[in-house]
Design a protein around this motif. Structure first.
Motif, PDB file in Angstrom:
ATOM      1  N   GLN A   7      56.867  22.105  44.784  1.00 35.39           N
ATOM      2  CA  GLN A   7      56.926  23.411  44.877  1.00 35.39           C
ATOM      3  C   GLN A   7      55.972  23.857  45.781  1.00 35.39           C
ATOM      4  O   GLN A   7      54.752  23.714  45.636  1.00 35.39           O
ATOM      5  CB  GLN A   7      56.825  24.186  43.356  1.00 35.39           C
ATOM      6  CG  GLN A   7      56.662  25.581  43.116  1.00 35.39           C
ATOM      7  CD  GLN A   7      57.881  25.893  42.947  1.00 35.39           C
ATOM      8  OE1 GLN A   7      58.634  25.512  41.870  1.00 35.39           O
ATOM      9  NE2 GLN A   7      58.404  27.147  43.534  1.00 35.39           N
ATOM     10  N   SER A   8      56.518  24.622  46.730  1.00 34.37           N
ATOM     11  CA  SER A   8      55.439  25.159  47.746  1.00 34.37           C
ATOM     12  C   SER A   8      54.700  26.074  47.158  1.00 34.37           C
ATOM     13  O   SER A   8      54.994  26.744  46.347  1.00 34.37           O
ATOM     14  CB  SER A   8      56.221  25.626  49.097  1.00 34.37           C
ATOM     15  OG  SER A   8      56.897  26.733  48.815  1.00 34.37           O
ATOM     16  N   LYS A   9      53.299  26.328  47.778  1.00 32.65           N
ATOM     17  CA  LYS A   9      52.433  27.332  47.255  1.00 32.65           C
ATOM     18  C   LYS A   9      53.066  28.669  47.059  1.00 32.65           C
ATOM     19  O   LYS A   9      52.857  29.288  46.201  1.00 32.65           O
ATOM     20  CB  LYS A   9      51.276  27.171  48.048  1.00 32.65           C
ATOM     21  CG  LYS A   9      50.189  26.309  47.916  1.00 32.65           C
ATOM     22  CD  LYS A   9      48.671  26.565  47.568  1.00 32.65           C
ATOM     23  CE  LYS A   9      47.954  25.561  46.556  1.00 32.65           C
ATOM     24  NZ  LYS A   9      46.758  25.018  47.406  1.00 32.65           N
ATOM     25  N   SER A  10      53.789  29.057  47.975  1.00 34.85           N
ATOM     26  CA  SER A  10      54.299  30.472  48.106  1.00 34.85           C
ATOM     27  C   SER A  10      55.577  30.577  47.299  1.00 34.85           C
ATOM     28  O   SER A  10      56.204  31.516  47.253  1.00 34.85           O
ATOM     29  CB  SER A  10      54.585  30.654  49.559  1.00 34.85           C
ATOM     30  OG  SER A  10      55.765  29.812  49.985  1.00 34.85           O
ATOM     31  N   GLU A  59      58.396  29.429  48.024  1.00 30.23           N
ATOM     32  CA  GLU A  59      59.675  29.808  48.994  1.00 30.23           C
ATOM     33  C   GLU A  59      60.481  28.642  48.710  1.00 30.23           C
ATOM     34  O   GLU A  59      61.650  28.633  48.820  1.00 30.23           O
ATOM     35  CB  GLU A  59      59.038  30.299  50.236  1.00 30.23           C
ATOM     36  CG  GLU A  59      60.225  30.273  51.376  1.00 30.23           C
ATOM     37  CD  GLU A  59      59.877  29.845  52.627  1.00 30.23           C
ATOM     38  OE1 GLU A  59      60.174  30.302  53.315  1.00 30.23           O
ATOM     39  OE2 GLU A  59      58.827  28.980  52.760  1.00 30.23           O
ATOM     40  N   ARG A  60      59.643  27.244  48.654  1.00 30.93           N
ATOM     41  CA  ARG A  60      60.507  25.993  48.737  1.00 30.93           C
ATOM     42  C   ARG A  60      60.522  25.541  47.450  1.00 30.93           C
ATOM     43  O   ARG A  60      59.209  25.470  46.972  1.00 30.93           O
ATOM     44  CB  ARG A  60      60.101  25.283  50.030  1.00 30.93           C
ATOM     45  CG  ARG A  60      60.960  23.893  49.953  1.00 30.93           C
ATOM     46  CD  ARG A  60      60.401  23.112  51.297  1.00 30.93           C
ATOM     47  NE  ARG A  60      58.997  23.301  51.637  1.00 30.93           N
ATOM     48  CZ  ARG A  60      57.985  22.834  51.076  1.00 30.93           C
ATOM     49  NH1 ARG A  60      58.401  21.725  49.980  1.00 30.93           N
ATOM     50  NH2 ARG A  60      56.784  22.680  51.380  1.00 30.93           N
ATOM     51  N   ASN A  61      61.535  24.717  47.019  1.00 29.94           N
ATOM     52  CA  ASN A  61      61.677  24.075  45.699  1.00 29.94           C
ATOM     53  C   ASN A  61      62.368  22.832  46.040  1.00 29.94           C
ATOM     54  O   ASN A  61      63.601  22.936  46.479  1.00 29.94           O
ATOM     55  CB  ASN A  61      62.201  24.801  44.760  1.00 29.94           C
ATOM     56  CG  ASN A  61      61.805  24.353  43.430  1.00 29.94           C
ATOM     57  OD1 ASN A  61      62.402  23.428  42.965  1.00 29.94           O
ATOM     58  ND2 ASN A  61      61.258  25.259  42.598  1.00 29.94           N
ATOM     59  N   SER A  62      61.852  21.749  45.784  1.00 34.86           N
ATOM     60  CA  SER A  62      62.374  20.324  46.414  1.00 34.86           C
ATOM     61  C   SER A  62      62.806  19.580  45.081  1.00 34.86           C
ATOM     62  O   SER A  62      61.788  19.544  44.180  1.00 34.86           O
ATOM     63  CB  SER A  62      61.901  19.708  47.345  1.00 34.86           C
ATOM     64  OG  SER A  62      61.635  20.559  48.457  1.00 34.86           O
ATOM     65  N   LYS A  63      63.625  18.919  44.853  1.00 34.60           N
ATOM     66  CA  LYS A  63      63.694  17.802  43.618  1.00 34.60           C
ATOM     67  C   LYS A  63      64.430  16.748  44.255  1.00 34.60           C
ATOM     68  O   LYS A  63      65.519  16.686  45.057  1.00 34.60           O
ATOM     69  CB  LYS A  63      65.022  18.428  42.676  1.00 34.60           C
ATOM     70  CG  LYS A  63      64.578  19.675  41.844  1.00 34.60           C
ATOM     71  CD  LYS A  63      65.600  19.819  40.672  1.00 34.60           C
ATOM     72  CE  LYS A  63      65.425  21.201  40.155  1.00 34.60           C
ATOM     73  NZ  LYS A  63      64.077  21.534  39.880  1.00 34.60           N
ATOM     74  N   PHE A  64      63.955  15.589  43.797  1.00 30.84           N
ATOM     75  CA  PHE A  64      64.560  14.288  44.212  1.00 30.84           C
ATOM     76  C   PHE A  64      64.771  13.538  42.977  1.00 30.84           C
ATOM     77  O   PHE A  64      63.797  13.494  42.113  1.00 30.84           O
ATOM     78  CB  PHE A  64      63.536  13.589  45.093  1.00 30.84           C
ATOM     79  CG  PHE A  64      63.423  14.301  46.602  1.00 30.84           C
ATOM     80  CD1 PHE A  64      64.390  13.949  47.462  1.00 30.84           C
ATOM     81  CD2 PHE A  64      62.634  15.334  46.752  1.00 30.84           C
ATOM     82  CE1 PHE A  64      64.611  14.592  48.771  1.00 30.84           C
ATOM     83  CE2 PHE A  64      62.611  15.973  48.122  1.00 30.84           C
ATOM     84  CZ  PHE A  64      63.782  15.294  48.761  1.00 30.84           C
ATOM     85  N   GLU A  65      65.796  12.979  42.861  1.00 28.40           N
ATOM     86  CA  GLU A  65      65.939  12.151  41.656  1.00 28.40           C
ATOM     87  C   GLU A  65      66.161  10.369  42.216  1.00 28.40           C
ATOM     88  O   GLU A  65      66.891  10.224  43.280  1.00 28.40           O
ATOM     89  CB  GLU A  65      67.230  12.352  40.829  1.00 28.40           C
ATOM     90  CG  GLU A  65      67.078  13.497  40.051  1.00 28.40           C
ATOM     91  CD  GLU A  65      68.605  13.965  39.660  1.00 28.40           C
ATOM     92  OE1 GLU A  65      68.732  15.320  39.591  1.00 28.40           O
ATOM     93  OE2 GLU A  65      69.379  13.106  39.475  1.00 28.40           O
ATOM     94  N   ILE A  66      65.331   9.460  41.524  1.00 29.67           N
ATOM     95  CA  ILE A  66      65.686   8.219  41.890  1.00 29.67           C
ATOM     96  C   ILE A  66      66.010   7.451  40.639  1.00 29.67           C
ATOM     97  O   ILE A  66      65.662   7.750  39.765  1.00 29.67           O
ATOM     98  CB  ILE A  66      64.354   7.391  42.480  1.00 29.67           C
ATOM     99  CG1 ILE A  66      63.029   7.425  41.790  1.00 29.67           C
ATOM    100  CG2 ILE A  66      64.025   8.353  43.870  1.00 29.67           C
ATOM    101  CD1 ILE A  66      61.854   6.679  42.429  1.00 29.67           C
ATOM    102  N   ASN A  67      66.995   6.439  40.918  1.00 33.28           N
ATOM    103  CA  ASN A  67      67.392   5.631  39.888  1.00 33.28           C
ATOM    104  C   ASN A  67      66.428   4.646  39.261  1.00 33.28           C
ATOM    105  O   ASN A  67      65.674   4.057  40.235  1.00 33.28           O
ATOM    106  CB  ASN A  67      68.615   4.642  40.409  1.00 33.28           C
ATOM    107  CG  ASN A  67      69.668   5.767  40.758  1.00 33.28           C
ATOM    108  OD1 ASN A  67      69.988   7.107  40.153  1.00 33.28           O
ATOM    109  ND2 ASN A  67      70.655   5.434  41.789  1.00 33.28           N
TER     110      ASN A  67
END
Lengths: 257, 257, 257
Positions: free
Chosen positions: B104-107, B109-117
């Protein structure tokens, strides 16, 4: 006994790095007055002449003249082990067969010693460094010089340097186009000095000039001197009466090109 | 349910990057108290032992002990996708087969999700981490350590570490010469601490120490501990009671060299 | 006579560097009002459309419309020879066959001229730049865009861009795992603007988007516009009414994947 101390190891490292790719094994000729290195590159086209006066060092002692034969690449490796502001000491025993490097960190916490084996190197016949009175001289920013050579090398293999009136023009031509860069004196840039006794135009290999331009890290300025039928002199001074690193390069002859 | 939050993703990224080239697939063993990773390198010469206490995380929850088998290279790839000051959340469902990373970016604005097996990895027999009382210990600047190892590796394949009196000497020898670096306590450098119970001298592979030295980005200091007949311990602490990254390396035996 | 002057050569260099790896030889179409370049990449998948209005230049003169055919790689080489804050002048004579670049250092000390040969390039049929009213648009930080594309490219070859409600989601999947990055408006980041008329989801080649993302050096923001059955538009604006660099990219069709 030979001993020389420099407060900042990086000064010596930059000098070595400036010519380590041009020459292989060389003699460091140490006398009571100075340390000198003279060597030609493998192809015998360029000459390196390094002169470090005793005053270049913070402490200098050389009881009797001695030639220390060393591999420049090995010295470069050793110098990478010094931090930039380490104090550095060079030492060699009379008739010893090692050159010793000592690096001391400012805080005294770290103390490094490296010993490299001295080599027996045939002294070349004393090279004749021409004492020419040059037709054209230019002193200007060494970083401008370095960028200029890099730019020219993008376009061709040789650069033509032309001195006329009060400016120096570097030009290059290749299959994709041609370019020229003119340097002239201007009130805003006090370091730039151009002296032209007679107009002259010579052509040189950019491969060698690229090598020489590594000397740009040694100081603010570089001096180029040219005369008809003489090698180009590219000089990086270390400061008043402290010595300099000089490179000499034979011009290309028409039929070469 | 397993969940762990770190305010600055770069902290976790640096840890992963410090050992990602040594090991391949490993188990992250998560308990209510901490996350631990134990793994040997492919050649079974070096051991990595990572310990992150619950307090290392800003939020930590692990309902029941679980081993999360992951490819370290894949985690490293995911971590490259975080900006240094992103908040990071690790999550795994009980009996799930994925590990989820949220950045999660500080602002906001950006939210990223990564899933690894998740992978099924044979737990190695519980490795015996030796609880030796060491003969010699040194704590000093991790950046000095990193540079020292890099310098030594220029000259040879192995380094001999010698503890005697109140200093630690690292020495290397090769065909081109030999070198040694001595570290000692000095009033100017408070971080340097040396404790020597008995003099000792051991030789180690510089290839592995170069790998370990990547841990230097984890903090200001590194601690080396040595005893006769024991592996060298190289430890990068995360802060009081927060855990550390440890590397163990077997000494070279005379006949190895 | 065609002549155009820019105070900072680096502005023009960044534009050229942004598309030099996508196209080879192109026409710079110069009119009294602007300079435009339209070209497709070798595989005819992406379209570059550069528009520099007369106001983009500090001085602009184009007596009659002319198409200057040039190799973009050669221009890039020439532009490397300019220092970032050099003044730059472009010149071409009517019916001449050269394009001339002049770079002048701020201090007037250095003056460089480069001439490149003009090429005869078949004008492609006037390309139809679609004047679509787009279903979804997002304007956000160009450096976030650049990092996002680089991150996605670590995990796969294609990215799916999905616009729904008030956010844009970029997602990627590969053998090692899958990831998604969501950008949304937030009070802290004023530059981020998202307008979605209808939900839409399209898939694009990351190889091309990586190329386009070089435009991120041109300014603070990038704008992406998408519609069903239309190419994605990626636009880097130069400032109010000064022009922009646009890239168009056809979506991947299901059967492509």
């Amino acid at each position: 006994m030979f001993e020389a101390v420099i407060q900042e190891a990086s000064q010596f490292r930059k000098i070595i790095d400036s010519f380590k790719d041009l020459v292989d094994a060389v003699n460091f000729d140490c006398t009571t007055k100075n340390i000198q290195v003279q060597a030609m590159d493998g192809a015998h086209v360029a000459l390196v002449f390094l002169n470090m006066e005793a005053g270049f060092f913070d402490k200098y002692r050389c009881d009797r003249s001695v030639s220390l034969g060393v591999n420049v690449g090995t010295i470069a490796k050793v110098m990478k082990c010094a931090s930039s502001d380490d104090q550095m000491k060079l030492q060699a025993e009379d008739d010893g067969n090692q050159l010793m490097f000592t690096f001391q960190s400012k805080s005294n916490e770290r103390n490094s010693k490296f010993e490299i084996n001295l080599l027996e190197i045939d002294s070349p016949e004393a090279l004749q460094i021409p004492e020419t009175s040059y037709s054209a001289e230019i002193t200007f920013s060494s970083s401008e010089f370095s960028k200029l050579i890099r730019d020219m090398a993008n376009f061709g293999d040789t650069v033509t340097i032309q001195a006329k009136k009060s400016s120096i023009q570097f030009s290059v031509g290749g299959s994709t186009g041609k370019g020229s860069i003119v340097i002239q004196e201007t009130p805003e840039v006090e370091t730039t000095k151009i002296t032209i006794k007679e107009a002259i135009q010579l052509t040189f290999s950019l491969k060698y000039l690229s090598q020489f331009s590594k000397g740009s890290s040694l100081g603010e300025t570089v001096t180029l001197k040219m005369s008809e039928d003489s090698p180009l002199l590219v000089e990086f001074p270390f400061g008043d009466d402290l010595g300099s690193l000089k490179f000499f390069l034979a011009p290309k002859i028409e039929s070469d090109e």
